[in-house]
Design a protein around this motif. Sequence first.
Motif, PDB file in Angstrom:
ATOM      1  N   ARG A 230       0.840  -1.214   0.000  1.00  0.00           N
ATOM      2  CA  ARG A 230       0.000   0.000   0.000  1.00  0.00           C
ATOM      3  C   ARG A 230       0.872   1.260   0.000  1.00  0.00           C
ATOM      4  N   LEU A 231       1.867   1.223   0.907  1.00  0.00           N
ATOM      5  CA  LEU A 231       2.748   2.381   1.077  1.00  0.00           C
ATOM      6  C   LEU A 231       3.452   2.749  -0.231  1.00  0.00           C
ATOM      7  N   LEU A 232       4.040   1.733  -0.886  1.00  0.00           N
ATOM      8  CA  LEU A 232       4.802   2.003  -2.105  1.00  0.00           C
ATOM      9  C   LEU A 232       3.889   2.420  -3.257  1.00  0.00           C
ATOM     10  N   ALA A 233       2.682   1.837  -3.291  1.00  0.00           N
ATOM     11  CA  ALA A 233       1.729   2.226  -4.342  1.00  0.00           C
ATOM     12  C   ALA A 233       1.287   3.671  -4.114  1.00  0.00           C
ATOM     13  N   ASP A 234       0.983   4.022  -2.865  1.00  0.00           N
ATOM     14  CA  ASP A 234       0.464   5.359  -2.547  1.00  0.00           C
ATOM     15  C   ASP A 234       1.473   6.465  -2.878  1.00  0.00           C
ATOM     16  N   ILE A 235       2.748   6.185  -2.709  1.00  0.00           N
ATOM     17  CA  ILE A 235       3.714   7.258  -2.980  1.00  0.00           C
ATOM     18  C   ILE A 235       4.334   7.138  -4.378  1.00  0.00           C
ATOM     19  N   GLY A 236       3.700   6.308  -5.195  1.00  0.00           N
ATOM     20  CA  GLY A 236       4.049   6.284  -6.618  1.00  0.00           C
ATOM     21  C   GLY A 236       5.336   5.561  -6.946  1.00  0.00           C
ATOM     22  N   LEU A 237       5.722   4.585  -6.117  1.00  0.00           N
ATOM     23  CA  LEU A 237       6.979   3.885  -6.402  1.00  0.00           C
ATOM     24  C   LEU A 237       6.774   2.547  -7.122  1.00  0.00           C
ATOM     25  N   ALA A 238       5.515   2.163  -7.353  1.00  0.00           N
ATOM     26  CA  ALA A 238       5.261   0.910  -8.082  1.00  0.00           C
ATOM     27  C   ALA A 238       5.940   1.001  -9.443  1.00  0.00           C
ATOM     28  N   GLY A 239       6.603  -0.075  -9.827  1.00  0.00           N
ATOM     29  CA  GLY A 239       7.249  -0.109 -11.142  1.00  0.00           C
ATOM     30  C   GLY A 239       8.634   0.532 -11.180  1.00  0.00           C
ATOM     31  N   THR A 240       9.099   1.101 -10.067  1.00  0.00           N
ATOM     32  CA  THR A 240      10.435   1.734 -10.069  1.00  0.00           C
ATOM     33  C   THR A 240      11.488   0.733 -10.555  1.00  0.00           C
ATOM     34  N   ARG A 241      12.358   1.186 -11.440  1.00  0.00           N
ATOM     35  CA  ARG A 241      13.334   0.273 -12.071  1.00  0.00           C
ATOM     36  C   ARG A 241      14.768   0.723 -11.813  1.00  0.00           C
ATOM     37  N   GLU A 242      15.642  -0.260 -11.723  1.00  0.00           N
ATOM     38  CA  GLU A 242      17.084   0.019 -11.605  1.00  0.00           C
ATOM     39  C   GLU A 242      17.784  -1.093 -12.389  1.00  0.00           C
ATOM     40  N   GLY A 243      18.363  -0.772 -13.513  1.00  0.00           N
ATOM     41  CA  GLY A 243      18.994  -1.806 -14.341  1.00  0.00           C
ATOM     42  C   GLY A 243      17.985  -2.888 -14.690  1.00  0.00           C
ATOM     43  N   GLY A 244      18.338  -4.133 -14.371  1.00  0.00           N
ATOM     44  CA  GLY A 244      17.474  -5.264 -14.730  1.00  0.00           C
ATOM     45  C   GLY A 244      16.452  -5.657 -13.677  1.00  0.00           C
ATOM     46  N   VAL A 245      16.251  -4.830 -12.657  1.00  0.00           N
ATOM     47  CA  VAL A 245      15.235  -5.180 -11.645  1.00  0.00           C
ATOM     48  C   VAL A 245      14.255  -4.025 -11.453  1.00  0.00           C
ATOM     49  N   SER A 246      13.048  -4.389 -11.032  1.00  0.00           N
ATOM     50  CA  SER A 246      12.060  -3.337 -10.769  1.00  0.00           C
ATOM     51  C   SER A 246      11.126  -3.796  -9.663  1.00  0.00           C
ATOM     52  N   LEU A 247      10.419  -2.839  -9.065  1.00  0.00           N
ATOM     53  CA  LEU A 247       9.323  -3.199  -8.172  1.00  0.00           C
ATOM     54  C   LEU A 247       8.160  -3.543  -9.082  1.00  0.00           C
ATOM     55  N   SER A 248       7.419  -4.588  -8.743  1.00  0.00           N
ATOM     56  CA  SER A 248       6.280  -4.969  -9.572  1.00  0.00           C
ATOM     57  C   SER A 248       5.287  -3.804  -9.656  1.00  0.00           C
ATOM     58  N   ALA A 249       4.731  -3.589 -10.836  1.00  0.00           N
ATOM     59  CA  ALA A 249       3.745  -2.515 -10.991  1.00  0.00           C
ATOM     60  C   ALA A 249       2.446  -2.882 -10.270  1.00  0.00           C
ATOM     61  N   GLU A 250       2.093  -4.187 -10.271  1.00  0.00           N
ATOM     62  CA  GLU A 250       0.834  -4.632  -9.637  1.00  0.00           C
ATOM     63  C   GLU A 250       1.004  -4.802  -8.125  1.00  0.00           C
ATOM     64  N   GLN A 251       2.143  -5.361  -7.723  1.00  0.00           N
ATOM     65  CA  GLN A 251       2.399  -5.613  -6.300  1.00  0.00           C
ATOM     66  C   GLN A 251       3.772  -5.064  -5.940  1.00  0.00           C
ATOM     67  N   PRO A 252       3.851  -3.755  -5.668  1.00  0.00           N
ATOM     68  CA  PRO A 252       5.173  -3.137  -5.492  1.00  0.00           C
ATOM     69  C   PRO A 252       5.957  -3.629  -4.283  1.00  0.00           C
ATOM     70  N   ASN A 253       5.356  -4.448  -3.438  1.00  0.00           N
ATOM     71  CA  ASN A 253       6.146  -5.039  -2.342  1.00  0.00           C
ATOM     72  C   ASN A 253       7.054  -6.153  -2.858  1.00  0.00           C
ATOM     73  N   LEU A 254       6.900  -6.526  -4.132  1.00  0.00           N
ATOM     74  CA  LEU A 254       7.734  -7.579  -4.706  1.00  0.00           C
ATOM     75  C   LEU A 254       8.729  -6.995  -5.698  1.00  0.00           C
ATOM     76  N   LEU A 255       9.944  -7.505  -5.613  1.00  0.00           N
ATOM     77  CA  LEU A 255      11.004  -7.081  -6.527  1.00  0.00           C
ATOM     78  C   LEU A 255      11.132  -8.166  -7.595  1.00  0.00           C
ATOM     79  N   VAL A 256      11.152  -7.746  -8.841  1.00  0.00           N
ATOM     80  CA  VAL A 256      11.172  -8.710  -9.941  1.00  0.00           C
ATOM     81  C   VAL A 256      12.454  -8.519 -10.741  1.00  0.00           C
ATOM     82  N   ALA A 257      13.148  -9.625 -10.996  1.00  0.00           N
ATOM     83  CA  ALA A 257      14.417  -9.550 -11.739  1.00  0.00           C
ATOM     84  C   ALA A 257      14.227 -10.077 -13.158  1.00  0.00           C
ATOM     85  N   THR A 258      14.883  -9.436 -14.119  1.00  0.00           N
ATOM     86  CA  THR A 258      14.854  -9.925 -15.499  1.00  0.00           C
ATOM     87  C   THR A 258      16.127 -10.726 -15.767  1.00  0.00           C
ATOM     88  N   GLU A 259      16.267 -11.210 -16.976  1.00  0.00           N
ATOM     89  CA  GLU A 259      17.440 -12.020 -17.347  1.00  0.00           C
ATOM     90  C   GLU A 259      18.746 -11.235 -17.187  1.00  0.00           C
TER      91      GLU A 259
END
Length: 292
Positions: A230-259
């Motif tokens: 809730r906190l990360l969605a409310d302050i607009g951090l959902a989907g934040t990206r750094e290189g090959g990882v990002s916070l999930s846009a749907e569930q920003p409490n989860l960090l998702v890594a790409t290849e």
Amino acid sequence: MQFPDSIAHLIQFDYPLAQHLWLGIGGPARYYAEPTSRSELIELVRWASQEGVPVRVLGGGSNLIARESGVDGLVISMAAGPLCELSTDANRLTAGGGAKLSHVVTHAVSAALAGLEHLLGIPGTVGGALVSNAGAGGRDIGSVTEKIEILSRDGSVKSIGSDEAQFSHRRSDLGGDVILSATFRLEKSDLESLTKRMQKLWIIRNSSQLPGVSKIAMPFVDPGGVTTQRLLADIGLAGTREGGVSLSAEQPNLLVATETATSNDCLRLIERVRQQVLLQTGIDLQSNLQIW
Ligand SMILES: Cc1cc2nc3c(=O)[nH]c(=O)nc-3n(C[C@H](O)[C@H](O)[C@H](O)COP(=O)(O)OP(=O)(O)OC[C@H]3O[C@@H](n4cnc5c(N)ncnc54)[C@H](O)[C@@H]3O)c2cc1C
């Protein structure tokens, strides 16, 4: 480095850890072993202690980031069957430190023992869950833990009560040693209603999974009063990206890594998000992940 004959065959060198970690990234372990019995595990820990080699214990790898530079020490996997055994005695369930939480929950429910169902769907093992006092829905593993069998770094085995483990919100004092097993005090329940409850919890949990995403981690502990999601969605951090990882846009409490993700990307993203949250809300998010 000299290895005693009894454990030499177990040790692998510069072993790639990424394959065992949920994030699927990170460097190698200088030494890696998967003991097939308790006595081999004890021997490994004794040898490491005598040689001054640091030991790290690997459970399900769902709460870990290994740095690209790797782990300079011995990583011990708890995956072998004899370290994952389950047994019940009246209203008590004893599980090996390497037992998967999913197996523990289904074993308890099939024995009509209630108290562990809330852990359903949390990835990982008994050892990892005790270290972080894992939980969901307001209940954690520490609340039903009666005693924990610990293998100390000098190779001695002792049993401690849950008070000594100092469980608190997603924290414990465990982790410096090897968790060999834990005994949970549960409640006798009606099998049919318990099974229904477990199925319901499973449906709820499944509905919050990210479909098609495999390289994933839960970087922050809920701060209390509000969920991290809730906190990360409310302050607009959902989907934040750094290189090959990002916070999930749907569930920003989860960090998702790409290849292309690296551990450094993960660490940079976590720190950036933490700083942003602190700046915007004054809340200092605590890390859930162990960094090797
Ligand atoms: C998608 C996803 C959802 C999650 N949902 C939740 C949730 O709802 N609630 C929650 O609380 N957590 C959750 N987590 C975090 C994680 O699943 C738990 O912390 C889990 O219990 C970690 O167990 P593990 O075996 O994977 O530990 P690992 O990642 O293998 O290890 C974590 C730490 O525990 C130590 N450790 C592991 N086994 C032992 C042992 N036998 N003896 C001593 N130390 C040991 C390791 O050395 C390391 O320091 C989630 C993670 C993911 C990826």
